[in-house]
Scaffold this motif. Structure first.
Motif, PDB file in Angstrom:
ATOM      1  N   THR A  77       0.833  -1.205   0.000  1.00  0.00           N
ATOM      2  CA  THR A  77       0.000   0.000   0.000  1.00  0.00           C
ATOM      3  C   THR A  77       0.869   1.256   0.000  1.00  0.00           C
ATOM      4  O   THR A  77       0.552   2.233  -0.683  1.00  0.00           O
ATOM      5  CB  THR A  77      -0.928   0.007   1.227  1.00  0.00           C
ATOM      6  OG1 THR A  77      -1.645  -1.222   1.258  1.00  0.00           O
ATOM      7  CG2 THR A  77      -1.923   1.147   1.149  1.00  0.00           C
ATOM      8  N   GLY A  78       1.966   1.200   0.753  1.00  0.00           N
ATOM      9  CA  GLY A  78       2.852   2.350   0.814  1.00  0.00           C
ATOM     10  C   GLY A  78       3.482   2.692  -0.535  1.00  0.00           C
ATOM     11  O   GLY A  78       3.807   3.842  -0.803  1.00  0.00           O
ATOM     12  N   LEU A  79       3.617   1.680  -1.388  1.00  0.00           N
ATOM     13  CA  LEU A  79       4.245   1.893  -2.697  1.00  0.00           C
ATOM     14  C   LEU A  79       3.269   2.451  -3.730  1.00  0.00           C
ATOM     15  O   LEU A  79       3.677   3.047  -4.729  1.00  0.00           O
ATOM     16  CB  LEU A  79       4.796   0.561  -3.224  1.00  0.00           C
ATOM     17  CG  LEU A  79       5.938  -0.079  -2.446  1.00  0.00           C
ATOM     18  CD1 LEU A  79       6.151  -1.523  -2.916  1.00  0.00           C
ATOM     19  CD2 LEU A  79       7.215   0.727  -2.617  1.00  0.00           C
ATOM     20  N   TRP A 124      -9.860  -2.100  -7.297  1.00  0.00           N
ATOM     21  CA  TRP A 124     -10.941  -1.850  -6.352  1.00  0.00           C
ATOM     22  C   TRP A 124     -11.727  -3.139  -6.186  1.00  0.00           C
ATOM     23  O   TRP A 124     -11.809  -3.951  -7.109  1.00  0.00           O
ATOM     24  CB  TRP A 124     -11.871  -0.742  -6.878  1.00  0.00           C
ATOM     25  CG  TRP A 124     -11.188   0.574  -7.027  1.00  0.00           C
ATOM     26  CD1 TRP A 124     -10.425   0.984  -8.082  1.00  0.00           C
ATOM     27  CD2 TRP A 124     -11.163   1.650  -6.085  1.00  0.00           C
ATOM     28  NE1 TRP A 124      -9.936   2.250  -7.852  1.00  0.00           N
ATOM     29  CE2 TRP A 124     -10.380   2.679  -6.636  1.00  0.00           C
ATOM     30  CE3 TRP A 124     -11.740   1.851  -4.825  1.00  0.00           C
ATOM     31  CZ2 TRP A 124     -10.145   3.882  -5.983  1.00  0.00           C
ATOM     32  CZ3 TRP A 124     -11.514   3.049  -4.177  1.00  0.00           C
ATOM     33  CH2 TRP A 124     -10.722   4.058  -4.749  1.00  0.00           C
ATOM     34  N   GLY A 125     -12.316  -3.279  -5.011  1.00  0.00           N
ATOM     35  CA  GLY A 125     -13.160  -4.448  -4.770  1.00  0.00           C
ATOM     36  C   GLY A 125     -14.602  -4.014  -4.594  1.00  0.00           C
ATOM     37  O   GLY A 125     -14.868  -2.970  -3.993  1.00  0.00           O
ATOM     38  N   TRP A 246      -6.517  -1.015  -3.858  1.00  0.00           N
ATOM     39  CA  TRP A 246      -5.573  -2.070  -3.519  1.00  0.00           C
ATOM     40  C   TRP A 246      -4.455  -2.100  -4.558  1.00  0.00           C
ATOM     41  O   TRP A 246      -4.629  -1.620  -5.678  1.00  0.00           O
ATOM     42  CB  TRP A 246      -6.271  -3.428  -3.582  1.00  0.00           C
ATOM     43  CG  TRP A 246      -7.429  -3.611  -2.664  1.00  0.00           C
ATOM     44  CD1 TRP A 246      -8.744  -3.366  -2.946  1.00  0.00           C
ATOM     45  CD2 TRP A 246      -7.390  -4.110  -1.324  1.00  0.00           C
ATOM     46  NE1 TRP A 246      -9.517  -3.689  -1.850  1.00  0.00           N
ATOM     47  CE2 TRP A 246      -8.709  -4.151  -0.851  1.00  0.00           C
ATOM     48  CE3 TRP A 246      -6.357  -4.541  -0.485  1.00  0.00           C
ATOM     49  CZ2 TRP A 246      -9.042  -4.593   0.435  1.00  0.00           C
ATOM     50  CZ3 TRP A 246      -6.684  -4.980   0.793  1.00  0.00           C
ATOM     51  CH2 TRP A 246      -8.017  -5.000   1.245  1.00  0.00           C
ATOM     52  N   GLY A 247      -3.350  -2.711  -4.184  1.00  0.00           N
ATOM     53  CA  GLY A 247      -2.390  -3.107  -5.197  1.00  0.00           C
ATOM     54  C   GLY A 247      -3.091  -4.125  -6.095  1.00  0.00           C
ATOM     55  O   GLY A 247      -3.989  -4.816  -5.643  1.00  0.00           O
TER      56      GLY A 247
ATOM     57  N   LEU B  13      -8.186  -8.540   2.370  1.00  0.00           N
ATOM     58  CA  LEU B  13      -6.728  -8.567   2.215  1.00  0.00           C
ATOM     59  C   LEU B  13      -6.226 -10.001   2.060  1.00  0.00           C
ATOM     60  O   LEU B  13      -5.401 -10.300   1.197  1.00  0.00           O
ATOM     61  CB  LEU B  13      -6.055  -7.905   3.426  1.00  0.00           C
ATOM     62  CG  LEU B  13      -4.549  -8.148   3.535  1.00  0.00           C
ATOM     63  CD1 LEU B  13      -3.820  -7.656   2.296  1.00  0.00           C
ATOM     64  CD2 LEU B  13      -3.994  -7.479   4.784  1.00  0.00           C
ATOM     65  N   LEU B  14      -6.746 -10.898   2.903  1.00  0.00           N
ATOM     66  CA  LEU B  14      -6.270 -12.283   2.849  1.00  0.00           C
ATOM     67  C   LEU B  14      -6.638 -12.932   1.518  1.00  0.00           C
ATOM     68  O   LEU B  14      -5.862 -13.701   0.954  1.00  0.00           O
ATOM     69  CB  LEU B  14      -6.847 -13.079   4.014  1.00  0.00           C
ATOM     70  CG  LEU B  14      -6.391 -12.568   5.391  1.00  0.00           C
ATOM     71  CD1 LEU B  14      -7.156 -13.262   6.499  1.00  0.00           C
ATOM     72  CD2 LEU B  14      -4.894 -12.765   5.588  1.00  0.00           C
TER      73      LEU B  14
END
Lengths: 259, 71
Positions: A77-79, A124-125, A246-247, B13-14
């Motif tokens: 996430t930081g990247l 995105w989810g 999200w990545g 996330l998982l």
């Protein structure tokens, strides 16, 4: 050993190292391993924790595993704001720099293709939940032995079943519409299996679990489509939930599993 | 209309970090092929969305457009 978080492009290594200071272990800061236009972001970790003998056991320690998954995600996430990011699967480890660079060399072409696909886009989810109306309790109707009451009882049951089938059909139509509308405005889209209740931990049944790779220049239009579809869902008694960015985890895996 | 609820489900996330993500296998790659075996167990135990959100916030600060919910 090298714990690898992501392969990145379009970013200065110094910037990466200033962006993500915390790694998979408290004393394992992420570093950039440059390979032409690509770089791997990885931390040096002890084999005593991440070696092939130790890791499977370590992962059965829930607290340890949770902290590691969250640390992996924090780096990815930081990247995101600074680079084109190809997130690695959790616990991708190389024995050292030589193995890492050999893998980058083996897969360079496909990695570069993935960078092209994911450049200037974010994942995105969208999840949709269906909450059927509570069934009438079977014993709600006054018990009567008359023939008329019996017929009415069965009619009610039949009506309830027909209504529930109609609800299901309307729900399925709506879910298909949502995915179609969001996929059309996305660069790529993936339908994942709905999470079971023990995993999503909320009321209702998950009926859509989609992931969408959306170009940053398309994001406003895509988000507007999400709002339209949320309203459409609400009318059909469905709850729509957006997560991200999200990545692009869902869009880097396919085709990259080498021999 | 989507409204921010400030929570990211760790399950999401998982789903990504354990099931998806880039896989590159080289001769010396030590990726854990059996990771999926611990998937369900890890997912069931890791219940705290709060921890997850804190980690993300620490990582990139609180942008306005993450973790939105529409009811």
């Amino acid at each position: 050993m090298l714990y690898t978080y992501a392969i990145i492009a379009d970013c200065e290594p110094q910037r990466v190292e200033s962006l993500v200071r915390a790694g998979i272990l408290p004393d394992a800061p992420p570093r950039c391993y440059r390979y032409g236009p690509l770089a791997a972001v990885a931390s040096d970790v002890p084999a005593a924790e991440f070696g092939p003998e130790a890791l499977p056991t370590r992962l059965t320690d829930a607290a340890w595993a949770r902290d590691r998954v969250l640390a992996h995600e924090a780096v990815v996430t930081g990247l995101l704001s600074a680079a084109t990011v190809l997130p690695m699967k959790f616990c991708t480890l190389f024995s050292g720099e030589a193995a890492l660079f050999a893998a980058l060399d083996d897969h360079e072409e496909r990695l570069l293709a993935a960078v092209e696909r994911c450049r200037a886009a974010r994942e995105w989810g969208v999840k949709v939940f269906f909450e059927p109306e509570p069934k009438e309790p079977a014993d709600a109707a006054p018990v009567s032995l008359s023939a008329g009451a019996g017929a009415a009882f069965f009619r009610r049951k039949q009506d309830a079943r027909a209504k529930s089938q109609a609800d299901e059909a309307r729900m399925a139509d709506c879910v298909a519409d949502v995915h179609e509308a969001l996929a059309r405005r996305a660069r790529e889209a993936v339908l994942n299996p709905p999470q079971p209740p023990a995993i999503h931990r909320r009321r209702g049944r998950m009926v859509l679990n989609g992931a969408y790779l959306v170009g940053t220049d398309e994001e406003a239009g895509w988000r507007a489509a999400v709002e339209d579809m949320s309203a459409r869902c609400a009318q059909a008694g469905l709850a729509c939930e957006l997560t991200g960015p999200w990545g692009p985890y869902n869009f880097v895996g396919g085709g990259l599993v080498g021999a | 209309m989507p409204s921010t609820n400030g929570e990211i489900a760790i399950a999401d996330l998982l789903d990504r970090a354990l099931h998806k993500g880039l896989v590159i296998w080289g001769e010396a790659t030590l990726s854990i092929a059996g990771i999926d075996l611990v998937y369900v167990g890890v997912k069931l135990i890791l219940a705290s969305t709060d921890t997850m959100q804190r980690m993300r916030d620490q990582a990139i600060g609180p942008p306005p457009d993450r973790g939105t919910t529409t009811e």
